[in-house]
Each structure stands twice: as structure tokens, then as C-alpha cells.
Design a protein around this motif. Structure first.
Motif, PDB file in Angstrom:
ATOM      1  N   ALA A  39       0.814  -1.220   0.000  1.00 16.43           N
ATOM      2  CA  ALA A  39       0.000   0.000   0.000  1.00 16.43           C
ATOM      3  C   ALA A  39       0.846   1.267   0.000  1.00 16.43           C
ATOM      4  O   ALA A  39       0.300   2.371   0.027  1.00 16.43           O
ATOM      5  N   ASP A  40       2.177   1.116  -0.026  1.00 12.46           N
ATOM      6  CA  ASP A  40       3.052   2.278   0.135  1.00 12.46           C
ATOM      7  C   ASP A  40       4.018   2.463  -1.017  1.00 12.46           C
ATOM      8  O   ASP A  40       5.155   2.915  -0.825  1.00 12.46           O
ATOM      9  N   SER A  41       3.602   2.123  -2.240  1.00 11.25           N
ATOM     10  CA  SER A  41       4.402   2.500  -3.404  1.00 11.25           C
ATOM     11  C   SER A  41       4.397   4.022  -3.515  1.00 11.25           C
ATOM     12  O   SER A  41       3.465   4.686  -3.049  1.00 11.25           O
ATOM     13  N   CYS A  42       5.425   4.578  -4.135  1.00  8.61           N
ATOM     14  CA  CYS A  42       5.474   6.033  -4.217  1.00  8.61           C
ATOM     15  C   CYS A  42       6.181   6.481  -5.487  1.00  8.61           C
ATOM     16  O   CYS A  42       7.084   5.819  -5.988  1.00  8.61           O
ATOM     17  N   ASP A  43       5.724   7.631  -6.002  1.00  7.07           N
ATOM     18  CA  ASP A  43       6.352   8.325  -7.123  1.00  7.07           C
ATOM     19  C   ASP A  43       6.909   9.626  -6.573  1.00  7.07           C
ATOM     20  O   ASP A  43       6.170  10.432  -5.995  1.00  7.07           O
ATOM     21  N   LEU A  44       8.212   9.852  -6.754  1.00 11.54           N
ATOM     22  CA  LEU A  44       8.867  10.983  -6.117  1.00 11.54           C
ATOM     23  C   LEU A  44       9.777  11.694  -7.106  1.00 11.54           C
ATOM     24  O   LEU A  44      10.435  11.045  -7.935  1.00 11.54           O
ATOM     25  N   PRO A  45       9.872  13.009  -7.013  1.00 12.02           N
ATOM     26  CA  PRO A  45      10.891  13.704  -7.799  1.00 12.02           C
ATOM     27  C   PRO A  45      12.260  13.411  -7.208  1.00 12.02           C
ATOM     28  O   PRO A  45      12.431  13.361  -5.984  1.00 12.02           O
ATOM     29  N   LEU A  46      13.231  13.181  -8.077  1.00 11.38           N
ATOM     30  CA  LEU A  46      14.583  12.911  -7.605  1.00 11.38           C
ATOM     31  C   LEU A  46      15.307  14.237  -7.402  1.00 11.38           C
ATOM     32  O   LEU A  46      15.664  14.917  -8.359  1.00 11.38           O
ATOM     33  N   THR A  47      15.491  14.602  -6.142  1.00  7.75           N
ATOM     34  CA  THR A  47      16.170  15.854  -5.799  1.00  7.75           C
ATOM     35  C   THR A  47      17.508  15.504  -5.153  1.00  7.75           C
ATOM     36  O   THR A  47      17.541  15.115  -3.981  1.00  7.75           O
ATOM     37  N   PRO A  48      18.609  15.579  -5.886  1.00  3.79           N
ATOM     38  CA  PRO A  48      19.901  15.165  -5.331  1.00  3.79           C
ATOM     39  C   PRO A  48      20.341  15.946  -4.105  1.00  3.79           C
ATOM     40  O   PRO A  48      21.132  15.445  -3.309  1.00  3.79           O
ATOM     41  N   SER A  49      19.836  17.158  -3.937  1.00  2.00           N
ATOM     42  CA  SER A  49      20.226  17.951  -2.771  1.00  2.00           C
ATOM     43  C   SER A  49      19.005  18.707  -2.247  1.00  2.00           C
ATOM     44  O   SER A  49      17.940  18.698  -2.859  1.00  2.00           O
ATOM     45  N   GLY A  50      19.184  19.337  -1.107  1.00  2.00           N
ATOM     46  CA  GLY A  50      18.077  20.059  -0.505  1.00  2.00           C
ATOM     47  C   GLY A  50      17.180  19.150   0.301  1.00  2.00           C
ATOM     48  O   GLY A  50      17.421  17.951   0.445  1.00  2.00           O
TER      49      GLY A  50
END
Length: 306
Positions: free
Chosen positions: A87-98
Motif C-alpha cells: 500500500a506504500d508504493s510512491c512516485d517521487l521527484p529525484l532531488t539530489p540535494s536540498g
């Protein structure tokens, strides 16, 4: 759904999800990546669980793997899934920093590693990733380190030129920096183990292998895990070990840096049945849950599954 091309020169595993002769775990992760993200994997890697041998710096790998299936992206998105957390799949932006975006608890560690890999030049365009282990935390073996290695190898592989193996030593150093709470000796065991041998991890980058093959000497190595509440585990493990020794076990030690819910037990092969029976009888006699026993083969390092 938009299809994202494979990395340059990267060939996908030959229909691993549907190959009847493939290991069921590897078929499962390949199929699960397709089911979760609509794409076949470009690489599937397995990484063994690893354990300490009771001496400083001496580790070995177990014949039970964690598997990671990966496919590269070019749109800066990472999509993470695991059958252990359906129930916890996720789509995330890849932010190398911050600041990192909010992620489900299980995905925080893989996402942190993906960010570190992107900073090092692996996968800045994004990755679809499915992760699955063959054991749970209830076994008492460390789950984080083999998962770290499976993720790092799979992601580095699909973002590396065709025909080139990911640089394991470089990835080990990267993981040590990105995930300093991990057990670096165990990670190196996952990456550099050999069947029937233990790895002696020295200071810096030094390492050497020494013979450790219980089966070759007529012995067996088993993992004994109690099923007690945390407050009772130390006492219950001590009882289990004492009972196993009375029944013929040669030695026992925790598989991690600190005592936990399990111990590794070395015993003569002919005493395996009697040791298991004695421990089970002792716990049943007190109305306690019978500990789990898991056979351990001394295995080789992480590898790409074809």
C-alpha cells in the motif's frame, strides 16, 4: 503510459519474469516491477544477507537474498515499490540535494541512497525500482545492508555503459557516506563474499578471505530466532543457546554487532535433529513459542541475475 527508453546499450534480462527455470524470487521482482510500473526491468540484482562471525571484522554471506529490479528513466522521477509494503508504493521527484520530499517509512532509506547515487553520477534521470527480500526482520539477520547493496548495484548497473560491471568498491564507499548508520562490514560482505569463505574486513580498503565452510567439515550452521517480546528476548535466547549446547551444539554467537532476536549456531550435522527437538521441547514445556530454525549456507557475493 509513456515508455521510457532503457539506458544506453543496456539489454534487459531475457524475460526473467516468465522464465520457468528462474529462481521464484527473481521472477517475482521482475514481474512486480512490470505490474507496479508498467515496464520490464533492465536489470535484476540479488544481494545476500550477511552476518558477523563473532570476531572483529570477520563476516560472511548467507544463501538467502534480497532482490532489486530496476529500469532507468529520463524524466527525473523515481518510482519505488515493494511487495512487503503493497500500500506504500510512491512516485517521487529525484532531488539530489536540498530537503527530501515526504516518503513512506520503508522507502526513506532507498530514496536517500538514490539521491546519493544521483550525486555520484548514477541515475540522475530517475529510476523505477522494486525491492523484495526473502527474509523478514523476524529472522534476526540485518535487512538494511543487503537491501542497500541490491539497490546500489541495480541502479548503478542500469545507468552504466553496457558490458561494464558497477564498481563495487566505489559503491561501498558511497554507501558508507550516504548511510552512516549502516554496518559497513556487512555491506562489504554482501559485495565481496565468496562461497565457503569468510571475509576479513580490515581498516581502510583492505580485505582478505579465509576458509569458513561448515558443510565441508561435517557441520551445520543454523540461525535460531526466538519469537518472544523484546523485553524477554535476551533471556529466551540464553535459554535456547544453553539447551542447544546441552544437545550437542558447538558454539553460538549473534549475527549482528549487538545482541538481538537470533543467534547463529554451529553444530555437528548428526546433531541437528536432536538440537532442534531439544530446543522445541524446552520451549513447549514452558508454553512459549518455539524458536524458528533456518539453515544457513555460506554463499557468494551479490550478482546480476540473467
Amino acid at each position: 503510459m509513456t515508455r521510457v527508453p532503457l539506458g544506453a546499450g543496456m539489454a534487459a534480462p531475457q524475460d526473467l519474469a516468465r522464465r520457468a527455470t528462474a529462481d521464484p524470487l527473481f521472477r517475482l521482482v521482475a514481474y512486480a516491477l512490470e505490474a507496479a510500473h508498467g515496464r520490464a526491468p533492465a536489470a535484476v540484482w540479488s544481494a545476500p544477507y550477511a552476518f558477523h562471525l563473532g570476531s572483529p571484522g570477520l563476516v560472511a554471506a548467507a544463501g538467502w537474498p534480497v532482490a532489486a529490479a530496476a529500469a532507468p528513466r529520463t524524466d527525473g522521477l523515481v518510482r519505488l515499490s515493494s511487495l512487503g509494503h503493497p500500500a506504500d508504493s510512491c512516485d517521487l521527484p529525484l532531488t539530489p540535494s536540498g530537503p527530501a520530499p515526504a516518503v513512506p517509512a520503508w522507502a526513506a532509506r532507498p530514496y536517500a541512497l538514490l539521491r546519493a547515487l544521483a550525486r555520484a553520477g548514477y541515475g540522475g534521470g530517475g529510476t523505477d525500482l522494486h525491492l523484495q527480500g526473502s527474509l523478514t526482520a523476524a529472522s534476526g539477520l540485518a535487512t538494511a545492508e543487503p537491501a542497500d547493496c541490491a539497490v546500489a548495484l541495480a541502479v548503478a548497473d542500469v545507468h552504466t555503459a553496457a558490458g561494464e560491471e558497477p564498481d563495487r568498491a566505489h559503491l561501498a564507499r558511497l554507501m558508507a557516506r550516504a548511510l552512516p548508520d549502516g554496518d559497513d562490514a556487512l555491506r562489504r560482505g554482501v559485495l565481496f563474499a565468496r562461497p565457503g569463505e569468510a571475509l576479513l574486513v580490515g581498516t581502510g580498503r583492505t580485505r582478505r578471505h579465509v576458509a569458513f565452510d561448515p558443510a565441508a567439515s561435517g557441520a551445520r550452521l543454523v540461525l535460531l530466532a526466538v519469537r518472544s517480546e523484546p523485553a524477554d528476548r535476551a533471556a529466551e535466547l540464553a535459554r535456547a543457546v544453553a539447551c542447544a549446547r546441552r544437545a550437542g551444539a558447538l558454539s553460538a554467537w549473534p549475527p549482528g554487532r549487538r545482541p538481538g532476536r537470533s543467534v547463529l549456531v554451529l553444530l555437528p550435522e548428526e546433531r541437528l535433529t536432536s538440537v532442534r527437538a531439544a530446543v522445541a521441547e524446552e520451549f513447549r514445556g514452558r508454553g512459549r513459542p518455539v524458536p524458528r530454525f533456518l539453515n544457513i549456507a555460506v554463499a557468494g557475493a551479490a550478482r546480476r541475475e540473467e
